[in-house]
Design a protein around this motif. Structure first.
Motif, short mmCIF file in Angstrom:
data_model
loop_
_atom_site.label_atom_id
_atom_site.label_comp_id
_atom_site.label_asym_id
_atom_site.label_seq_id
_atom_site.Cartn_x
_atom_site.Cartn_y
_atom_site.Cartn_z
N VAL A 159 -48.50 33.88 -10.16
CA VAL A 159 -47.28 33.24 -10.65
C VAL A 159 -47.41 31.75 -10.35
N ARG A 160 -47.31 30.91 -11.41
CA ARG A 160 -47.47 29.47 -11.25
C ARG A 160 -46.35 28.74 -11.97
N HIS A 161 -45.75 27.78 -11.27
CA HIS A 161 -44.76 26.88 -11.88
C HIS A 161 -43.67 27.67 -12.63
N SER A 162 -43.12 28.65 -11.97
CA SER A 162 -42.17 29.56 -12.62
C SER A 162 -41.00 29.87 -11.71
N VAL A 163 -39.95 30.42 -12.31
CA VAL A 163 -38.78 30.93 -11.60
C VAL A 163 -38.64 32.40 -11.97
N ILE A 164 -38.66 33.26 -10.97
CA ILE A 164 -38.56 34.71 -11.18
C ILE A 164 -37.26 35.19 -10.54
N MET A 165 -36.39 35.78 -11.33
CA MET A 165 -35.08 36.20 -10.83
C MET A 165 -35.13 37.59 -10.21
N GLU A 166 -34.01 37.99 -9.70
CA GLU A 166 -33.83 39.17 -8.86
C GLU A 166 -34.45 40.45 -9.45
N ASP A 167 -35.19 41.16 -8.59
CA ASP A 167 -35.71 42.50 -8.89
C ASP A 167 -36.70 42.55 -10.05
N ALA A 168 -37.25 41.42 -10.44
CA ALA A 168 -38.33 41.43 -11.43
C ALA A 168 -39.63 41.90 -10.77
N THR A 169 -40.57 42.35 -11.60
CA THR A 169 -41.85 42.84 -11.11
C THR A 169 -42.98 42.24 -11.93
N VAL A 170 -43.97 41.69 -11.24
CA VAL A 170 -45.18 41.18 -11.90
C VAL A 170 -46.33 42.07 -11.44
N ARG A 206 -45.36 28.68 -16.04
CA ARG A 206 -44.23 27.94 -16.63
C ARG A 206 -43.32 28.88 -17.43
N SER A 207 -42.76 29.81 -16.69
CA SER A 207 -41.88 30.81 -17.30
C SER A 207 -40.65 31.01 -16.43
N VAL A 208 -39.59 31.50 -17.05
CA VAL A 208 -38.40 31.94 -16.33
C VAL A 208 -38.16 33.39 -16.71
N LEU A 209 -38.24 34.27 -15.72
CA LEU A 209 -38.01 35.69 -15.95
C LEU A 209 -36.66 36.07 -15.37
N ALA A 210 -35.79 36.65 -16.19
CA ALA A 210 -34.47 37.06 -15.73
C ALA A 210 -34.57 38.36 -14.92
N GLU A 211 -33.44 38.84 -14.45
CA GLU A 211 -33.38 39.99 -13.55
C GLU A 211 -34.05 41.22 -14.15
N SER A 212 -34.77 41.92 -13.28
CA SER A 212 -35.35 43.24 -13.57
C SER A 212 -36.36 43.24 -14.72
N VAL A 213 -36.92 42.09 -15.05
CA VAL A 213 -38.02 42.05 -16.02
C VAL A 213 -39.25 42.69 -15.38
N VAL A 214 -40.04 43.39 -16.18
CA VAL A 214 -41.31 43.95 -15.72
C VAL A 214 -42.44 43.38 -16.57
N VAL A 215 -43.38 42.72 -15.92
CA VAL A 215 -44.55 42.18 -16.60
C VAL A 215 -45.72 43.13 -16.33
N THR A 219 -33.05 39.59 -19.34
CA THR A 219 -32.96 40.62 -18.32
C THR A 219 -33.45 41.99 -18.81
N ARG A 220 -34.16 42.69 -17.91
CA ARG A 220 -34.65 44.06 -18.11
C ARG A 220 -35.67 44.19 -19.24
N ARG A 221 -36.18 43.09 -19.73
CA ARG A 221 -37.22 43.18 -20.75
C ARG A 221 -38.54 43.65 -20.12
N ARG A 222 -39.23 44.55 -20.79
CA ARG A 222 -40.51 45.05 -20.32
C ARG A 222 -41.62 44.50 -21.22
N ILE A 223 -42.60 43.86 -20.58
CA ILE A 223 -43.72 43.28 -21.32
C ILE A 223 -44.94 44.17 -21.08
N ALA A 224 -45.45 44.70 -22.14
CA ALA A 224 -46.50 45.70 -22.04
C ALA A 224 -47.78 45.13 -21.43
#
Length: 400
Positions: free
Chosen positions: A324-335, A343-352, A371-376
């Protein structure tokens, strides 16, 4: 002599449409800032530290997550038997549909309750900016000048675009002219969206403008020009840090600026801390495989991968091999392992997913993921992409 009776209105009803998927399903002031803080915390902390005890929050767009966080004003000691905190939602009646078309219109629609409070000064601020300001000198200057309205102004950096703001020209503390979002700004001094009004003058101008017909809209469109034409408008300069977080670039960079060795503003300043409703989480866990550089880890975070110049929110998981570089990751997200987020902003509960690749380290425009978006696994998301949330209204916590 009794102290002036001050009513502070915090305007927190905006959608923040420029932030795209981050504000789908919630008001912009409920967005996280600096990990476990919220944008509304800034305005309410300024009022609390300034000794203001009557603070009302005007709401409109998707107020539920915001109300849950504000907890009736408790984090700022505004929950009291008499006076204190009040939330003002939209309402119907008196021939109105309840929804304001701008912040000047919001004042007019709520004038009945404002007038019933009978303040000596009406202090109005927005909940869109990152700054610290003691309102007491502003109030003293306003009352001492006898002005109908007082604007708090700031000088933007040369790299900023003044055309997005109210551009103010003042001779000393007296405002000579102003232009609202001009195509060709004449200067870099702009309004910070903090105003002190003489209530009888405000009532008079709002009434006149309503009688003339048309949309009241935002303060800079008709209301403030009317004040300037009819009476004395003064300015108080704010020389400290002030940052509008209303665009994707500003929202990301305005937070990452806080990570350096000499940040422009400290959220935990002992003299003026930003107060918030802290998450109930265990301390962050950092595994042996983790590599951290200029990183903020919020309570409950679990980091086994690499985090560089980034803010990790409560309960976020960064698996071993993820970057994770130059980014903001919100609550309960998973990488997941092997994924790269730049250079990304991930909202709550996103799964990368594993091996996914988001953004680019030197991109101008960040990736925004709702929020809650899942990236395959293995997906490539280009810089500047906006991915809408999967379930935007699942932001509310379950009742405890």
């Amino acid at each position: 002599m009794a102290p002036p009776r001050v009513l502070c209105l915090v305007l927190a009803g905006g959608q923040g449409s420029r932030l795209g998927p981050l504000t789908t399903g919630r008001a912009k002031p409920s967005l996280p800032v600096g990990g476990h803080y919220r944008l509304i915390d800034v305005s309410l902390s300024n009022t609390a530290h300034s000794g203001l005890t009557d603070v009302w929050v005007l709401q409109q767009y998707e107020p539920h997550a915001l109300n849950e966080h504000m907890a009736g004003g408790r984090p700022w000691d505004l929950d009291r038997t008499r006076g204190g905190f009040r939330a003002l939602p939209p309402f119907e009646g008196d021939g109105r549909d309840g929804f304001a078309t701008g912040n000047a219109d919001a004042l007019a629609r709520n004038w009945g309750v404002i007038e019933a409070f009978d303040p000596d000064v009406l202090l109005v601020s927005s909940a869109d900016h990152l700054f610290k300001l003691d309102y007491r000198p502003v109030l003293d200057a306003h009352l001492g000048s006898g002005a109908d309205a007082t604007l708090v102004t700031t000088l933007l950096p040369r790299s900023s675009d003044p055309s997005r703001y109210l551009v103010v020209d003042a001779d000393g503390d007296r405002v000579r002219s102003m232009a609202y979002k001009p195509d060709k700004p004449a200067g870099r001094r702009v309004g910070t969206e903090v105003f002190a009004y003489r209530p009888d003058a405000l009532r008079h101008h709002l009434s006149e403008l309503q009688h003339e017909g048309g949309d009241l809209g935002d303060y800079g469109e008709r209301l403030l020009p009317r004040f300037l034409d009819a009476g004395l408008v003064t300015a108080v300069a704010h020389d400290g840090h002030w940052r509008d977080l209303g665009t994707p670039e500003a929202y990301l960079d305005g937070q990452l600026d806080l990570l350096g060795p000499r940040p422009p503003l400290r959220l935990d300043d002992r003299e003026w801390p930003i107060l918030t409703s802290m998450p109930v989480r265990a301390p962050a866990v950092v595994h042996r495989s983790a590599e951290l550089d200029e990183a903020w880890l919020s309570p409950g975070a679990d980091v086994a991968g690499t985090v560089v110049h980034s803010i990790i929110g409560p309960g976020v998981t960064v698996e071993r091999g993820a970057v994770v570089r130059h980014s903001v990751i919100m609550e309960d997200a998973t990488v997941r392992a092997g994924a790269t987020v730049s250079r990304s902003v991930l909202a709550e509960s996103v799964v990368v997913g594993k091996g996914a690749d988001l953004g680019a380290p030197n991109a101008v425009h960040p990736v925004l993921v709702g929020t809650r978006r899942r990236i395959a696994a293995g997906t490539r998301v280009p810089a500047g992409a906006h991915l809408e949330p999967s379930r935007p209204r699942h932001l509310l916590r379950q009742a405890r």
